[in-house]
Design an enzyme around this catalytic site. Structure first.
Site, PDB file in Angstrom:
ATOM      1  N   CYS A 155       8.729 -15.357   1.984  1.00 37.87           N
ATOM      2  CA  CYS A 155       9.008 -16.219   3.122  1.00 37.87           C
ATOM      3  C   CYS A 155       9.244 -17.664   2.673  1.00 37.87           C
ATOM      4  O   CYS A 155       9.118 -17.996   1.500  1.00 37.87           O
ATOM      5  CB  CYS A 155       7.844 -16.160   4.105  1.00 37.87           C
ATOM      6  SG  CYS A 155       6.308 -16.785   3.409  1.00 37.87           S
ATOM      7  N   HIS A 174      12.944 -23.076  -0.313  1.00 39.38           N
ATOM      8  CA  HIS A 174      13.410 -23.902  -1.432  1.00 39.38           C
ATOM      9  C   HIS A 174      14.144 -25.124  -0.886  1.00 39.38           C
ATOM     10  O   HIS A 174      13.916 -26.254  -1.313  1.00 39.38           O
ATOM     11  CB  HIS A 174      14.389 -23.139  -2.326  1.00 39.38           C
ATOM     12  CG  HIS A 174      13.875 -21.828  -2.858  1.00 39.38           C
ATOM     13  ND1 HIS A 174      14.669 -20.722  -2.977  1.00 39.38           N
ATOM     14  CD2 HIS A 174      12.639 -21.465  -3.301  1.00 39.38           C
ATOM     15  CE1 HIS A 174      13.957 -19.722  -3.484  1.00 39.38           C
ATOM     16  NE2 HIS A 174      12.719 -20.146  -3.677  1.00 39.38           N
TER      17      HIS A 174
END
Lengths: 514, 490
Positions: free
Chosen positions: B65, B198
């Site tokens: 996730c 990210h």
């Protein structure tokens, strides 16, 4: 540079001078205090060992540092994997499921099947009904389980998804193609912000037992239900089964994951062993239900006792007394005498305890873990004359602290034995520095404590990621107690050798025979 | 097996797999599976697969996730900061110290990577909000861990759902104390995988490290003309160290590692470098592009897996600098060549022709192909957990033969592909490891290097070769069948 005849991995590679230089030179660019002013690091490190730091540390109200507990759905997944051909299904984000699977797999070194319905932002806004409809159908079509056990992540709980209605809706829409009307899909709400993994175990076990027995006629029989609890030693489940079988008793082990997490090599089967669904459906007809982990089954056992009005008992077959009580209960329930084989086994355990006691007697231990595990192992330590100085339970439920205190009060050293309910392993670090012990008993999270405090760690608990195969052994029954005795005694002896191996200084005590 | 029959088998495997799904799911998954051909210019992405879409519900996806992408990947390895897993207890516990982001430091005193800080949300925090608790967390961390150089708040799912304002709470505390506090809205339900995590984490580095003008310890590093930063190397098993040594040997000065063994200071001083070296494109292209736009710093992708790609990359990097660096680059290549030749001579005969199937995240599904090929091994299947189109476009250049491409593959599919294509080695993550080992297949974890490594650079390649040999040629795989069951074969 690597030498081809002796290729080394990171353990030794970075000890080579060229890499030592790389690490040294890197410091000029770094902003960590160790690179800027190492003396300051030394000063603070020393300060963290003081009573002053301990007081501040114990006064923490908000931040948890290095916990010794996990969240509810983990326990729910364990329950599901204890039933025959059952797929654990987590209603929520797939990130959680990736974590549960990794966590168990790293401990058991075995695959851990589990699916999620991959809820994302739109599901967070509109609810996860569509995910549930598609998810149950896909899961049934692909993996063909005989049962799907649904639990929830905190995301689904915060938005308030209604599992009962969703599962019903999914079946309606599927119209029996993949999800027939009578396809068992037990469920439990398992919010991560309530309790811990053992609460999730309880909720899912409660869901299984209450929902699977619904509408099934009760025809009383002589069977005994046994609930192992959040049991991470598969050998313990086998020990318990062997004890019950030695009475010739008929029983239903509710949630038996001992085969699931112990698959033989040769081929891969997604599911193995487990409680037969048919047995689970009829478990209300059994004569009695025994829980082997009181604090992991509070709600479940309340149902058994209050609603089912079934005979019930909480037992904890870890250590001598715990095993004795379990066996006496079985004797009482079956009306049979304790079989000779168990008498012999008990005798052998006591013999072994009498062989080894000098090495455990008076030794100070720090120990942490789940509440029932602690009651069991601490009992055993006391039976050996050891002193459990710090007993820490991060996920201590109501009542546990008093029970543990009463147990410790049976020791002559009681005034020096402390119970720490709701504390974490950074608290434990302060306790170890200020009131030191000889050994620690705990899971892999203890290795940083071992590094920082130099106290040897005996690996008993969950999770154990960095030692192999311990989970295959038993810590329950007389054979399990013998394992505990062996592991602990030999660690004491290892340490004795370590402390006395100084050549021409202390090795007079480096005895060949102990 | 000829290339035609391999390709045919691969296509057949995909068709067979799709049959198992209900119609809606089959339609979806069909778009994520394909066969990549190195010479086929018509393919838009490798195998024409679609990616970065929602996972089909109810399957055993290997994806993580957004929280995993931010806390686990980008921010977690920054060693001198405390990273709070903000929300219920589980996320931080399951992700604790699992990625092997190596670092040097006194853990719990001036560095904190392998520890787990959690705000351990209870029901009352969900009902009444957790901002006040977060503020107390900040105070307690600063009191008990006075050498921390900053705190990040890694949001778990509930934070974004209950209306907490971690940004205001963080800002207030930062203003009051002058400390660096970074709130990250990386709730697990955002996006379809770790990938958005990210991106979100990259954005917070931009906003709080670059634009925040953070105060850092020690003397300021004077910029130099050979300054570079390693971006997107998480120092798994020491990867960044075995990369760094090569860059330094060719005369470059590595002033920052992102984010394995990183300090806040290194990240802050990256805006002054001459060139950013990007290893994991997927997780850190965002900040590289930002630095290019905002600070005029060019970035170059490189690949330090296996000698062929390493040499190519070293030269590509050197080309950004003067002749002195380029000459030194050739010296470095020449220096290591005999060692590499010896490694290949030792292991290639033992591994030649062995077929591999990969499934990993980030950069590895394409980056490690070269390393296998250097050992004479053939990659016949690969795929990414959380890639985007640009990753699959880049993959086209890396595959050497007909390769089955599977995006967000789930356990059912991977098992089916492996059974059909019968590789000699499967290389993926912990969740699948024992599935394939049960079948008697050699397996290597390619996220954690199976507790070995480093695999980057020349020294890393030697370990990689040794580990692949260890896996494939271990006697243990021969024990699966009992002697009494072997009779028929003889």
């Amino acid at each position: 540079m690597q030498e081809v005849e002796n290729i080394v991995n990171g353990k030794d590679l970075f000890k080579k001078p060229e890499y030592q230089n790389v690490l040294k030179e890197k410091k000029q660019f770094e902003g960590a205090m160790g690179a800027v002013d190492p003396a300051k690091v030394e000063e603070i490190a020393e300060w963290t060992k003081t009573w002053e730091y301990r007081e501040k540390n114990l006064a923490r109200e908000a931040i948890t540092v290095n916990p010794a507990k996990a969240c509810q759905p983990l326990g729910a997944v364990m329950v599901a994997l204890g039933f025959e051909n059952t797929m654990p299904y987590v209603h929520g984000s797939h990130g959680c499921v990736a974590y549960f699977r990794s966590y168990f797999t790293r401990h058991f070194k075995e695959p851990t099947p589990c699916v999620s319905d991959s809820m994302t932002e739109d599901a967070a806004v509109f609810g996860g009904l569509v995910n549930m409809k598609d998810g149950l159908k896909n899961c049934a079509a692909l993996y063909k389980p005989d049962m799907i056990a649904v639990s929830t992540t905190c995301m689904a709980e915060v938005i308030g998804d209604d599992l009962y209605a969703f599962i019903d809706g999914a079946k309606q829409e599927d119209g029996g193609e993949f999800l027939p009307e009578d396809y068992p899909i037990p469920y439990a709400h398992t919010p991560s912000f309530v309790g811990s993994h053992i609460t999730g175990y309880d909720n899912m076990m409660h869901g299984m037992m209450s929902q699977l027995t619904e509408g099934v006629e009760v025809e009383p029989n002589e069977k005994i239900n046994i609930i192992p609890g959040f049991e991470t030693y598969i050998g313990s489940i086998r020990s318990v089964k062997s004890i019950v079988e030695s009475f010739g008793a008929e029983y239903i082990m509710l949630g038996d994951h001992s085969d699931q997490w112990d698959l033989p090599a040769g081929e891969y089967k997604m599911f193995a062993g487990g409680t037969k669904i048919e047995d689970a459906k009829n478990c209300r007809s059994s004569k009695a239900t025994l829980s082997l982990q009181k604090y992991s089954t509070t709600k479940t056992m309340k149902m058994v006792t209050k609603r089912w009005k079934q005979e019930s008992a909480n037992l904890n077959p870890i250590g001598l007394k715990g095993t004795d009580e379990f066996i006496m209960k079985l004797s009482e329930l079956t009306g049979k005498e304790v079989p000779a084989s168990l008498r012999t086994e008990r005798g052998r355990l006591v013999d072994a305890m009498q062989d080894s006691y000098p090495y455990m007697h008076g030794k100070k231990f720090a120990i942490w873990g789940d509440p029932d595990f602690l009651i069991g192992v601490v009992s055993f330590l006391l039976e050996m004359g050891a002193e459990p100085t710090h007993v820490l339970c991060h996920n201590a439920p109501r009542g546990w602290e008093d029970e543990m205190r009463a147990l410790l009060d049976t020791s002559p050293a009681k005034d020096d034995l402390h119970v720490w309910a709701g504390k974490d392993l950074w608290h434990m670090r302060s306790l170890l520095f200020t009131e030191p012990v000889d050994f620690m008993i705990g899971n892999s999270y203890g290795k940083e404590l071992m590094r920082d405090t130099d106290v040897p760690l005996i690996y008993i608990g969950f999770p154990i990621f960095d030692r192999h195969h311990l989970h295959r052994y038993s810590i329950a029954g007389y054979d399990g107690a013998l394992n505990l005795l062996t592991w602990i005694t030999n660690k004491v002896l290892d340490q004795l050798d370590e402390d006395t191996k100084g050549i021409a200084t202390t090795d007079y005590f480096f005895d060949l025979i102990r | 097996m000829g290339p035609e029959s391999l390709e045919a088998k691969q296509k057949e495997a995909i068709e067979e797999v799709l049959k198992a799904y209900p119609a809606k799911a089959a339609k979806n998954r069909a778009k994520h599976l394909g066969v990549g051909a190195p010479e086929d210019e018509s393919q838009k992405t490798c195998g024409n697969v679609r990616s970065n879409k929602k996972t089909v519900p109810g399957v055993m996806s290997q994806r993580g996730c957004a929280y995993a992408g931010s806390k686990g990947v980008v921010w977690g390895p920054v060693k001198d900061m405390v990273h709070i897993s903000h929300g219920p207890i589980g996320c931080g516990q399951y992700s604790r110290a699992g990625r092997r982001n190596y670092y040097i430091g006194t853990t719990g005193v001036d560095t904190f990577v392998t520890m787990n800080f959690s705000s351990d949300f209870q029901e009352k925090d969900i009902v009444f909000g957790g901002d006040k608790k977060l503020d107390v967390c900040f105070h307690e961390i600063d009191e008990l861990f006075p050498l921390n150089n900053g705190i990040t708040v890694q949001s778990e799912c509930p934070i974004g759902l209950i209306g907490d304002d971690i940004n205001a709470t963080s800002k207030m505390y930062a203003k009051k104390t002058g400390h660096t506090i970074v709130p990250v809205n990386c709730e697990g339900f955002r996006g379809v995988s770790q990938s958005l995590g990210h991106h979100i984490a990259n954005d917070t580095i931009r906003d709080y490290v670059f634009d925040g003008n953070v105060d850092t310890l020690g003397e300021k590093v004077e910029p130099g003309e050979y300054d570079v930063a390693i971006i997107g190397d998480y120092n798994i098993g020491g990867d960044a160290w075995s990369s760094r040594i090569l860059l330094e040997e060719m005369g470059l000065r590595v002033v920052a590692q992102w984010s394995g063994d990183a300090t806040l200071k290194e990240m802050a001083q990256t805006t002054k470098v001459k060139l950013n070296l990007l290893h994991c494109y997927r997780s850190m292209n965002y900040i590289s592009r930002h630095m290019e736009k905002e600070y005029g710093i060019p970035w170059v992708e490189y690949n330090f897996f296996g000698p062929t790609q390493t040499i190519k990359s070293l030269r590509k990097i050197a080309a950004f600098f003067d002749e002195k660096v380029q000459a030194k680059c050739e010296e470095v290549i020449a220096k290591y060549q005999p060692m590499i030749d010896a490694v290949v001579a030792k292991y290639r005969p033992r591994l030649e022709g062995k077929q591999v199937m990969l499934f990993v995240g980030g950069l590895r599904p394409r980056h490690v192909i070269g390393a296998y090929e250097d050992l004479g091994m053939e990659v016949i299947g690969t795929g990414y957990e959380f890639a985007h189109d640009d990753d699959y476009k880049r993959t086209k250049d890396e595959i050497m033969r007909s390769t089955v491409i599977y995006d967000d593959v789930n356990e059912y599919e991977l098992e089916a592909f492996v059974k059909k294509l019968q590789p000699d080695l499967v290389a993926s993550g912990i969740k699948e490891k024992y599935v394939f080992q049960k079948m008697g297949l050699p397996y290597r974890q390619m996220h954690s290097w199976d507790y070995s490594g480093p695999y980057h650079g020349y020294d890393g390649f030697a370990i990689f070769a040794q580990d692949m040999d260890l896996a494939i040629n271990s006697p243990v795989w021969g024990h699966s069948t009992a002697p009494w069951d072997k009779e028929g074969e003889a």
